[in-house]
Write a protein that holds these residues in place. Structure first.
Motif, PDB file in Angstrom:
ATOM      1  N   LYS A  44      -2.747  -2.602  -8.119  1.00 25.54           N
ATOM      2  CA  LYS A  44      -3.337  -3.177  -6.909  1.00 25.54           C
ATOM      3  C   LYS A  44      -2.775  -4.546  -6.578  1.00 25.54           C
ATOM      4  N   PHE A  45      -2.668  -5.422  -7.578  1.00 21.92           N
ATOM      5  CA  PHE A  45      -2.357  -6.813  -7.282  1.00 21.92           C
ATOM      6  C   PHE A  45      -1.016  -6.996  -6.561  1.00 21.92           C
ATOM      7  N   PRO A  46       0.118  -6.433  -7.027  1.00 23.95           N
ATOM      8  CA  PRO A  46       1.383  -6.624  -6.298  1.00 23.95           C
ATOM      9  C   PRO A  46       1.297  -6.145  -4.847  1.00 23.95           C
ATOM     10  N   LEU A  47       0.506  -5.082  -4.627  1.00 25.74           N
ATOM     11  CA  LEU A  47       0.446  -4.515  -3.273  1.00 25.74           C
ATOM     12  C   LEU A  47      -0.339  -5.405  -2.325  1.00 25.74           C
ATOM     13  N   ILE A  48      -1.527  -5.862  -2.768  1.00 26.48           N
ATOM     14  CA  ILE A  48      -2.385  -6.643  -1.862  1.00 26.48           C
ATOM     15  C   ILE A  48      -1.842  -8.042  -1.626  1.00 26.48           C
ATOM     16  N   SER A  49      -0.885  -8.482  -2.472  1.00 24.55           N
ATOM     17  CA  SER A  49      -0.327  -9.824  -2.299  1.00 24.55           C
ATOM     18  C   SER A  49       0.644  -9.903  -1.127  1.00 24.55           C
ATOM     19  N   LYS A  50       1.113  -8.737  -0.639  1.00 27.72           N
ATOM     20  CA  LYS A  50       2.119  -8.767   0.428  1.00 27.72           C
ATOM     21  C   LYS A  50       1.794  -7.854   1.607  1.00 27.72           C
ATOM     22  N   SER A  51       0.762  -7.026   1.511  1.00 30.95           N
ATOM     23  CA  SER A  51       0.448  -6.082   2.586  1.00 30.95           C
ATOM     24  C   SER A  51      -1.013  -6.196   3.015  1.00 30.95           C
ATOM     25  N   SER A  52      -1.225  -6.601   4.258  1.00 31.80           N
ATOM     26  CA  SER A  52      -2.586  -6.704   4.789  1.00 31.80           C
ATOM     27  C   SER A  52      -3.228  -5.326   4.902  1.00 31.80           C
ATOM     28  N   HIS A  53      -2.438  -4.334   5.303  1.00 27.47           N
ATOM     29  CA  HIS A  53      -2.985  -2.993   5.482  1.00 27.47           C
ATOM     30  C   HIS A  53      -3.441  -2.408   4.150  1.00 27.47           C
ATOM     31  N   LEU A  54      -2.655  -2.592   3.084  1.00 28.16           N
ATOM     32  CA  LEU A  54      -3.050  -2.100   1.770  1.00 28.16           C
ATOM     33  C   LEU A  54      -4.247  -2.869   1.232  1.00 28.16           C
ATOM     34  N   GLN A  55      -4.340  -4.144   1.595  1.00 29.84           N
ATOM     35  CA  GLN A  55      -5.533  -4.928   1.218  1.00 29.84           C
ATOM     36  C   GLN A  55      -6.792  -4.251   1.730  1.00 29.84           C
ATOM     37  N   TYR A  98      21.668   2.042   7.329  1.00 29.72           N
ATOM     38  CA  TYR A  98      21.064   3.365   7.273  1.00 29.72           C
ATOM     39  C   TYR A  98      19.554   3.326   7.028  1.00 29.72           C
ATOM     40  N   ASN A  99      19.090   2.347   6.264  1.00 34.47           N
ATOM     41  CA  ASN A  99      17.669   2.349   5.908  1.00 34.47           C
ATOM     42  C   ASN A  99      16.861   1.181   6.454  1.00 34.47           C
ATOM     43  N   VAL A 100      17.529   0.229   7.100  1.00 38.52           N
ATOM     44  CA  VAL A 100      16.809  -0.987   7.478  1.00 38.52           C
ATOM     45  C   VAL A 100      15.771  -0.738   8.564  1.00 38.52           C
ATOM     46  N   ILE A 101      16.072   0.131   9.531  1.00 36.87           N
ATOM     47  CA  ILE A 101      15.113   0.328  10.614  1.00 36.87           C
ATOM     48  C   ILE A 101      13.892   1.092  10.118  1.00 36.87           C
ATOM     49  N   ALA A 102      14.089   2.075   9.242  1.00 37.75           N
ATOM     50  CA  ALA A 102      12.956   2.811   8.676  1.00 37.75           C
ATOM     51  C   ALA A 102      12.108   1.888   7.800  1.00 37.75           C
ATOM     52  N   THR A 103      12.780   1.034   7.021  1.00 36.53           N
ATOM     53  CA  THR A 103      12.051   0.093   6.170  1.00 36.53           C
ATOM     54  C   THR A 103      11.256  -0.896   7.018  1.00 36.53           C
ATOM     55  N   ARG A 104      11.854  -1.343   8.122  1.00 33.72           N
ATOM     56  CA  ARG A 104      11.134  -2.275   8.978  1.00 33.72           C
ATOM     57  C   ARG A 104       9.909  -1.618   9.604  1.00 33.72           C
ATOM     58  N   CYS A 105      10.047  -0.378  10.005  1.00 29.39           N
ATOM     59  CA  CYS A 105       8.916   0.343  10.583  1.00 29.39           C
ATOM     60  C   CYS A 105       7.782   0.473   9.561  1.00 29.39           C
ATOM     61  N   ALA A 106       8.165   0.804   8.324  1.00 26.94           N
ATOM     62  CA  ALA A 106       7.147   0.924   7.272  1.00 26.94           C
ATOM     63  C   ALA A 106       6.493  -0.429   6.987  1.00 26.94           C
ATOM     64  N   ALA A 107       7.314  -1.478   6.949  1.00 26.90           N
ATOM     65  CA  ALA A 107       6.760  -2.823   6.703  1.00 26.90           C
ATOM     66  C   ALA A 107       5.845  -3.255   7.828  1.00 26.90           C
ATOM     67  N   GLU A 108       6.184  -2.886   9.058  1.00 29.89           N
ATOM     68  CA  GLU A 108       5.321  -3.197  10.192  1.00 29.89           C
ATOM     69  C   GLU A 108       3.992  -2.447  10.066  1.00 29.89           C
ATOM     70  N   TYR A 109       4.069  -1.201   9.644  1.00 31.20           N
ATOM     71  CA  TYR A 109       2.862  -0.392   9.462  1.00 31.20           C
ATOM     72  C   TYR A 109       1.977  -0.992   8.365  1.00 31.20           C
ATOM     73  N   LEU A 110       2.589  -1.471   7.281  1.00 35.83           N
ATOM     74  CA  LEU A 110       1.848  -2.043   6.155  1.00 35.83           C
ATOM     75  C   LEU A 110       1.449  -3.499   6.401  1.00 35.83           C
ATOM     76  N   GLU A 111       1.878  -4.045   7.547  1.00 38.32           N
ATOM     77  CA  GLU A 111       1.511  -5.421   7.948  1.00 38.32           C
ATOM     78  C   GLU A 111       1.977  -6.437   6.904  1.00 38.32           C
ATOM     79  N   MET A 112       3.259  -6.372   6.610  1.00 37.38           N
ATOM     80  CA  MET A 112       3.856  -7.304   5.646  1.00 37.38           C
ATOM     81  C   MET A 112       4.423  -8.511   6.389  1.00 37.38           C
ATOM     82  N   HIS A 113       3.510  -9.314   6.970  1.00 33.27           N
ATOM     83  CA  HIS A 113       3.877 -10.435   7.837  1.00 33.27           C
ATOM     84  C   HIS A 113       3.908 -11.749   7.060  1.00 33.27           C
ATOM     85  N   GLU A 114       4.342 -12.801   7.773  1.00 29.11           N
ATOM     86  CA  GLU A 114       4.385 -14.147   7.211  1.00 29.11           C
ATOM     87  C   GLU A 114       2.983 -14.703   6.979  1.00 29.11           C
TER      88      GLU A 114
END
Length: 611
Positions: A44-55, A98-114
């Motif tokens: 849990k801890f690594p995930l909630i430290s960087k993702s609002s959605h997973l929090q 090849y993977n940056v746009i998919a990764t960005r979409c996933a990061a946006e979904y997981l709310e990995m913001h500043e």
């Protein structure tokens, strides 16, 4: 290819079976993240430290006292989520085009913001995009290729638009500033292909203006349309280069485009490609070749495109029809038709050409100028084109006479120095359709002007048993006029003899009842025609030694042979010596033919036997 590495810890993700991923660690996992059939055993801890959605999801799971959360709609699927999870653990991950746009979409979904942590994944991806991907040519194209499934997210649409703009800007840059790699395999002339030049002892290679067109062919049609539209809006790239890009895309994306398409793959997809290319065509004439436009039309017919698409192509082909060849416009008839070729669509194309020519004449007259030589040359080229086309379609035994005649009449007002091509087409039709009536033969033969047949065509015509005898007589007469003129005999005397013969027999030609069918073909018997051919040979053999009295002798024989034939008298009396088979572009009367014009025909020194 540009790439970016994130994190420093070793990758400890491992697989247990086909659908389980876990982190090898001394600490037991305390949360399960399910993505469809795939399960991730994580902490849990690594995930909630960087993702609002997973929090939020983990908080809810704690309240419900469960250790599993469901994520079913994350963009990029399990592979993109795994990259985001590894980033949360600080493990090494590599981002590329090849993977940056998919990764960005996933990061946006997981709310990995500043807002949750400085230097979070979204920030690092955006830096990578702006500093590397968008600065590269091929990387930008690869990124666009991977975005089709991500376009539902508004934030990602902004990224895609930025990428499209980057590609369009590079395609419009001055070729002297192109310093990145590109694909260019097409064979062209050395000066077009950018031959090697030697400057200050160093070999350099010129960059062709259309250096970018092959790389864009890798894009799916929707992205391709967006890029080309952006390039056109900038108005920095010439229309012929844009036309070259569309041509390259058609050849790459449409199966056997050069051969008129074949049943292959998704027809609806191919229809979208054809219609997109047509809509992207520059409006200026000459931006693409007429041959390419005809191939597009054939493809549009094959994939059953909308009528407006086919009408647009017909209009554009008609505007530059003089560039086409006979092979180009041999368009196969749709399935179910009895004819081999679609003559109707060629008629539409010719009408567009005639309308364009008519409009140009009105504009030129309004501007106080006469139509130029190029316009006349274009009309002559189209007339010859249709003559050749008629000769090809005449081989079709199911071709209706009306289709042949209607098409020929469309160009009948275009004056051309010789009617040999039209004669060949007519003769081919008569050969392939021996069952047509005498009246139909008369109608088709009226399309040509016997005075505009060459010596070789005349020699063929006077021995052609498929032609009505009326036409053969006309060919003989006009050839005698021409031969007499070339040998120095006074043409007006010949004309006067024909006129006297007509006047002398005028009364009898109008008396009694005649059969129209007999009039049409009963002009002269075979024996009489043989005698006329001998007279023609006699004139030729004299080769300039004929005396002025010879033409009178010839007229006398013709008068004796033909006096009894009412149809011949009717022919010359009613038409003033012109004959019913003269083309509509020849208004002058035979009896007033200008000897100087006749003398301007090719040399008659060749000898031919017509007996």
């Amino acid at each position: 290819m540009k790439f970016m590495k994130l994190g420093s810890k070793p990758d400890t993700f491992q697989t247990d079976g086909n659908n389980v991923r876990y982190v090898a660690s001394e600490l037991a996992s305390d949360i399960i993240v399910s993505l469809g059939d795939m399960k991730f055993y994580l902490h849990k801890f690594p995930l909630i430290s960087k993702s609002s959605h997973l929090q939020k999801l983990i908080s809810l799971s704690n309240e419900e006292n469960i250790d599993e959360i469901q994520i079913s709609d994350i963009p990029g699927g399990a592979s993109a989520f795994e990259i985001c999870a590894k980033f949360c653990y600080g493990m090494t991950v590599t981002l590329n085009a090849y993977n940056v746009i998919a990764t960005r979409c996933a990061a946006e979904y997981l709310e990995m913001h500043e807002t949750i942590e400085k230097g979070n994944l979204l920030y690092k991806i955006d830096v990578f995009l702006s500093s590397s991907i968008f600065r590269g040519w091929k990387d930008s194209i690869i990124l666009l290729q991977t975005t089709k499934s991500m376009l539902s997210m508004n934030e990602e649409q902004k990224v895609v638009n930025h990428c499209i703009e980057s590609i369009a800007n590079k395609a419009c840059v001055d070729v002297s500033n192109v310093d990145w790699s590109y694909t260019y395999n097409r064979k062209k002339l050395p000066e077009e292909n950018g031959g090697e030049l030697k400057q200050n002892g160093v070999r350099t290679r010129n960059v062709p203006k259309d250096w970018w067109v092959e790389d864009l062919c890798e894009l799916e049609v929707d992205m391709y349309k967006s890029v080309i539209t952006s390039i056109k809006i900038k108005e920095l790239q010439s229309n012929d280069v844009i036309g070259e890009a569309l041509k390259a895309y058609a050849y790459r994306r449409l199966p056997n485009f050069s051969k008129g398409m074949i049943p292959c793959g998704d027809v609806s997809k191919h229809r979208l490609i054809v219609e997109t290319i047509v809509k992207l065509l520059p409006s200026e004439k000459g931006s693409v070749s007429c041959r390419f436009l005809v191939k597009l039309l054939k493809a549009a017919i094959f994939v059953e495109s909308e009528d407006r698409i086919k009408e647009e192509l017909v209009k554009r082909i008609g505007q530059q029809l003089e560039e086409a060849s006979v092979t180009d416009i041999l368009i196969r008839a749709p399935d179910g038709e009895i004819t081999m070729y679609d003559v109707g669509i060629v008629q539409k194309i010719v009408r567009e050409f005639i309308i364009k020519d008519h409009n140009s004449e009105i504009e030129s007259v309004g501007g106080g100028e006469k139509p130029g030589i190029l316009s006349d040359a274009s009309k002559l080229m189209v007339a010859k084109l249709i003559d050749g086309y008629l000769a090809e379609i005449a081989k079709d035994p199911n071709l209706p006479l009306l289709d042949f005649v209607n098409l020929a009449e469309l160009v009948s007002n275009i004056s051309r120095p010789a009617h040999d091509g039209l004669y060949r087409a007519i003769d081919t039709y008569l050969k392939e359709h021996p069952a047509i009536s005498k009246g139909e033969k008369k109608r088709i033969c009226k399309l040509m002007d016997c005075r505009k047949l060459s010596v070789d065509a005349c020699l063929h015509a006077v021995q052609n048993e498929r032609l009505p005898l009326r036409v053969v007589v006309q060919v003989l007469y006009f050839e005698q006029v021409r031969t007499a003129a070339s040998s120095g005999t006074s043409t007006p005397d010949i004309a006067k003899g024909i006129k006297d013969m007509s006047n002398g027999s005028n009364g009898s030609s109008r008396s009694g009842t005649t059969n129209p069918e007999e009039d049409a073909d009963g002009v002269a018997t075979a024996e009489e025609l043989k005698a006329l051919r001998k007279e023609l040979a006699t004139l030729r053999l004299s080769n300039g030694e004929a005396k002025p009295s010879m033409d009178k002798a010839v007229i006398g024989k013709m008068k004796g042979l033909l006096r009894s034939k009412k149809s011949f008298i009717k022919l010359w009396a009613s038409k003033g010596g012109q004959g019913e088979n003269s083309g509509s572009d020849s208004s002058e009367s035979v009896v007033s033919a200008n000897p100087e014009e006749v003398k301007s025909t090719p040399s008659r020194n060749r000898r031919h036997s017509v007996s």
